[in-house]
Scaffold this active site. Sequence first.
Site: not given
Length: 241
Positions: A165-166, A170, A83
């Site tokens: 925004k990196i 993580a 999916h």
Amino acid sequence: MTEKYRIECIPNVSSADPDVLDKICAAIHAVPEVDLRFVDPGLSANRTVFTYIGPAEAVFEATQRLIETALACIDMRKHSGVHPRMGAIDVCPFVLLDDKKFQAAFLNAVDRFIEHMGTKGLPIYTYEYSARQPSRRNLAVVRKGEYEQLPSRFAQGDFPDVGPKIWNVATAKSGATAMGARPLMVAFNVNLSGGTKNELLLAAKKIAGRIRERDGGLPGVKSIGWYIPDLDVVQVSCNLT
């Protein structure tokens, strides 16, 4: 006194591992006012849909607990499934269940929750009623390219609306989440028969392309054609809003 209103949350989590699901269910059950209605795992999709309802603040608390548990258990770098998906918590919609007079308060509350989860390190693309960019209202557009294309999207500046925004260790582990308020949705699925698997899959994809709104089909229809190995069926899967 502020009136309480009820909402529903239907997060789609990228795991069908029973141990992970048990931990997530325990996290939801830890919030007393929340009623966990359904847990629907899909083995081939390696994905589970949870459905729970309750007073808005309780549902938001349960959702934060679900997200934190899922992020601790799931590594998208190792995920596979049939999916479309782009994150450990792939999509997290909220639905207002009570009178429309609560709509403005509900939308504001969802926006606040989105901002809050962004501060917790979750990359969030907003969609449906909560979309901060008109082009991102449709989930299929938000999820285009799936998890595998997220590094390129980040590199090209196609950043989440909220959160990191990196692209780093993580965010590679968590992937991204589509989150927002939406109307009630009806899932309508049709299993095809009468041909080989390849013939049926080609037909299913053609039908889905003809009927979904994104490609000029019916308003409010999202659809995919896919093969589900654990059920051994070819299906046209539709979401109607």
